[in-house]
Design a protein around this motif. Structure first.
Motif, PDB file in Angstrom:
ATOM      1  N   SER A   1       0.712  -1.235  -0.073  1.00  0.00           N
ATOM      2  CA  SER A   1      -0.455  -0.277  -0.127  1.00  0.00           C
ATOM      3  C   SER A   1       1.126   1.446   0.308  1.00  0.00           C
ATOM      4  O   SER A   1       0.266   2.457   0.016  1.00  0.00           O
TER       5      SER A   1
ATOM      6  N   SER B   1      -5.401   3.648 -16.113  1.00  0.00           N
ATOM      7  CA  SER B   1      -5.464   2.857 -15.363  1.00  0.00           C
ATOM      8  C   SER B   1      -4.396   3.635 -13.907  1.00  0.00           C
ATOM      9  O   SER B   1      -3.591   3.958 -13.557  1.00  0.00           O
ATOM     10  N   TYR B   2      -4.783   3.210 -12.763  1.00  0.00           N
ATOM     11  CA  TYR B   2      -4.759   3.229 -11.337  1.00  0.00           C
ATOM     12  C   TYR B   2      -3.455   2.684 -10.768  1.00  0.00           C
ATOM     13  O   TYR B   2      -2.644   2.494  -9.319  1.00  0.00           O
ATOM     14  N   GLU B   3      -3.824   0.728 -10.838  1.00  0.00           N
ATOM     15  CA  GLU B   3      -3.294  -0.381 -10.568  1.00  0.00           C
ATOM     16  C   GLU B   3      -1.727  -0.111 -10.764  1.00  0.00           C
ATOM     17  O   GLU B   3      -0.814  -0.835 -10.403  1.00  0.00           O
ATOM     18  N   ASN B   4      -1.669  -0.405 -12.149  1.00  0.00           N
ATOM     19  CA  ASN B   4      -1.105  -0.265 -13.106  1.00  0.00           C
ATOM     20  C   ASN B   4      -0.774   1.398 -13.831  1.00  0.00           C
ATOM     21  O   ASN B   4      -1.213   2.157 -13.154  1.00  0.00           O
TER      22      ASN B   4
ATOM     23  N   TYR C   1       3.831  -3.108 -13.574  1.00  0.00           N
ATOM     24  CA  TYR C   1       3.384  -3.874 -12.569  1.00  0.00           C
ATOM     25  C   TYR C   1       3.392  -2.874 -11.455  1.00  0.00           C
ATOM     26  O   TYR C   1       4.696  -2.833 -11.370  1.00  0.00           O
ATOM     27  N   ARG C   2       2.561  -2.905 -11.030  1.00  0.00           N
ATOM     28  CA  ARG C   2       2.918  -2.920  -9.069  1.00  0.00           C
ATOM     29  C   ARG C   2       3.301  -3.886  -8.382  1.00  0.00           C
ATOM     30  O   ARG C   2       3.216  -4.925  -8.832  1.00  0.00           O
TER      31      ARG C   2
ATOM     32  N   ARG D   1       2.051  -6.848  -6.004  1.00  0.00           N
ATOM     33  CA  ARG D   1       0.298  -6.823  -6.461  1.00  0.00           C
ATOM     34  C   ARG D   1      -0.180  -8.580  -6.662  1.00  0.00           C
ATOM     35  O   ARG D   1      -0.400  -9.356  -6.576  1.00  0.00           O
TER      36      ARG D   1
ATOM     37  N   ASP E   1      -6.754  -9.115 -14.663  1.00  0.00           N
ATOM     38  CA  ASP E   1      -7.599  -9.142 -12.968  1.00  0.00           C
ATOM     39  C   ASP E   1      -7.998 -10.829 -13.760  1.00  0.00           C
ATOM     40  O   ASP E   1      -8.793 -11.309 -12.985  1.00  0.00           O
TER      41      ASP E   1
ATOM     42  N   TRP F   1     -10.435  -2.228  -2.017  1.00  0.00           N
ATOM     43  CA  TRP F   1      -9.210  -1.552  -2.839  1.00  0.00           C
ATOM     44  C   TRP F   1      -8.484  -0.380  -2.498  1.00  0.00           C
ATOM     45  O   TRP F   1      -7.569  -0.326  -2.756  1.00  0.00           O
TER      46      TRP F   1
ATOM     47  N   ARG G   1      -5.093   1.047  -1.067  1.00  0.00           N
ATOM     48  CA  ARG G   1      -4.149   2.004  -1.865  1.00  0.00           C
ATOM     49  C   ARG G   1      -4.596   3.440  -1.748  1.00  0.00           C
ATOM     50  O   ARG G   1      -3.862   4.156  -1.633  1.00  0.00           O
TER      51      ARG G   1
END
Length: 329
Positions: free
Chosen positions: A2, A34-37, A55-56, A59, A223, A283, A287
């Motif tokens: 996080s 894209s917020y995750e990556n 890539y994050r 994760r 995902d 989620w 984050r």
């Protein structure tokens, strides 16, 4: 996990990573949603468009990402319209400057239209073909949908986070507990798990009229997950009960041209919707320390947001209590 915020991923590092593959950007980098990556589109010297994804960390494991890539490549080998990563010396997951990344061809297309029955039928055909391939072997490293466990763990995280305002906690968690209990009562005993796209909504589908294959193209397998087939279908359902029945009927009609569908899975449409609601809340909560999230989701963690979630839980509880969707054939 996080605490990671991509602060070290600047333009120079991104360009150096891309050029390490032998591809040289000619245009600037266009940040995609894209917020995750971190995902960027660019045009290379040969005038081809590409997408690079960073890539994050923490994760997904390397094995999980590679398995995602192998799945999309497997679909492409069977002439399925799915965007797969580009291989460099047999590798799709690359590393530069401490960051993992991959390159993809950039594909175009129109927005997928939920109110177009032709679009829905063609999507059903595409998913039927994909699931035939999915069923050939299992994922070894990707996650598996477990509605009861996923709902319970999400609820426990929200309780411990203390993000829900104190004056709303009783109403929120009482309704949440009812949603979990009722969702678990709807779970059939004979669900079959297969490999899935996992996040099949309109934002991850492009419509390509006149293309050589299915017209509908799936993008972003980030995902992909193991679970029941209905997970790749239920997010296409919206509107009132009559509209959802028509949408479901149209998709399944296309799907069953290539593969039989277990109609008992209709029982978990609303529990899966509840699962998505809860996992979205958690989620955002997990984050929140990433500066990109308060900047782009400023409405989260406000009294108004949690008041809306109390109402959303009541509506979802009512939806779960409704008779199951049933097709007309």
């Amino acid at each position: 996990m996080s605490q990671f915020d991509f602060s070290e991923l600047g333009p120079d590092l991104i360009l150096d990573a891309i050029e390490s593959t032998g591809i040289y950007p000619e245009s600037g980098l266009l940040a995609l949603n894209s917020y995750e990556n971190r995902v960027y589109q660019f045009v290379a010297e040969e005038k081809k468009r590409y997408v690079v994804k960073f890539y994050r960390p923490e994760r997904w494991s390397d094995e999980q990402i590679i398995e995602e890539h192998q799945f999309s490549l497997e679909l492409a080998e069977h002439d399925i319209e799915a965007v797969a990563p580009i291989e460099f010396d047999g590798k799709t997951l690359l590393e530069y400057g401490g960051h993992r990344f991959s390159l993809f061809p950039s594909v175009g297309g129109r927005m997928f239209e939920l109110d177009d029955l032709d679009h829905l039928e063609r999507l059903g055909q595409l998913l039927g073909r994909i699931h035939n391939i999915s069923d050939a072997k299992p994922f070894e490293h990707r996650l598996t949908i477990n509605i009861k466990q996923d709902l319970t763990e999400a609820a426990e995280y929200l309780r411990k986070s203390e993000l829900v305002p104190r004056y709303l906690q009783d109403a929120f968690f009482q309704d949440l507990d009812k949603v979990i209990t009722l969702s678990c009562q709807h779970l059939p005993n004979n669900l079959k798990n297969i490999r899935l796209h996992g996040d099949c909504h309109t934002g991850n589908i492009l419509w390509q009229p006149g293309s050589e294959s299915d017209d509908a193209v799936l993008v972003d397998f980030d995902d992909c997950i193991t679970g029941p087939a209905i997970q790749d279908i239920w997010m296409m359902l919206s509107g009132d009960r009559q509209q959802q029945t028509l949408q479901l009927d149209t998709i399944i009609e296309g799907y069953e041209m290539f593969r039989p569908f277990n109609h008992e899975e209709f029982a978990i449409i609303e529990p899966l919707r509840a699962r998505r609601m809860l996992m979205y809340m958690t989620w955002l909560a997990k984050r929140w320390s990433d500066p990109a999230f308060p900047r782009n989701f400023s409405w989260f963690n406000t009294d108004k947001y949690w008041e809306q979630q109390v109402l959303a839980l009541k509506e979802q509880l009512s939806a779960i209590e409704q008779p199951l969707l049933k097709l007309g054939y």
